[in-house]
Design an enzyme around this catalytic site. Structure first.
Site: not given
Ligand code: THU
Length: 129
Positions: A53, A92
């Site tokens: 995000e 985020c």
């Molecule tokens: N992550 C995201 O990219 N967006 C989210 O809404 C939750 C978590 C990613 C961060 C990390 O690279 C992986 O998911 C595991 O936490």
């Protein structure tokens, strides 16, 4: 209504770099003037990650966009279809709050459907300076 945005989020998820968590996420952000910016999560050692995000949001902000309508997010175990929705993390939500109105829509998608919540619903009493 948000089918294209959801499709772009799923495509962005294929570009995730998540060798440490094994959890891949894709996001597609719709600007007020109708452009779509995509992002995936990118990780580094020592538990460093930037979420899909925020990568989408920061790309759009770098290009000069300051107003947004909606973001679609999808995520799950890398190499498999998402089993559940992937709600944006707290960081985020707070980053989105800098640029988005309370009515900004967050579409959390999985293969068999999606949920929509507003930013105000996901981040009540967000911090602002
Ligand atoms: N992550 C995201 O990219 N967006 C989210 O809404 C939750 C978590 C990613 C961060 C990390 O690279 C992986 O998911 C595991 O936490």
């Amino acid at each position: 209504m948000y089918e294209e945005l959801i499709q772009k989020a799923a495509e962005a998820r294929n570009k995730a770099y998540a060798p440490y968590s094994g959890f891949s996420v894709g996001a597609a952000l719709l600007t007020a003037d109708g452009k779509i910016y995509c992002g995936s999560n990118v990780e580094a050692p020592s538990f460093l990650a930037c979420c899909a995000e925020r990568n989408a949001l920061y790309k759009a902000v770098f290009d000069g966009h300051r107003n947004f309508k909606a973001i679609a997010v999808t995520g799950g175990k890398a190499g498999a279809e998402p089993e559940d929705i992937c709600p944006p993390c707290g960081i985020c939500r707070q980053a989105l709050n800098e640029f988005c109105d309370p009515e900004f829509e967050i579409i959390m998608a999985k293969p068999d459907g999606y949920f929509i919540k507003t930013l105000a619903e996901l981040l009540p009493l967000g911090f602002k300076e």
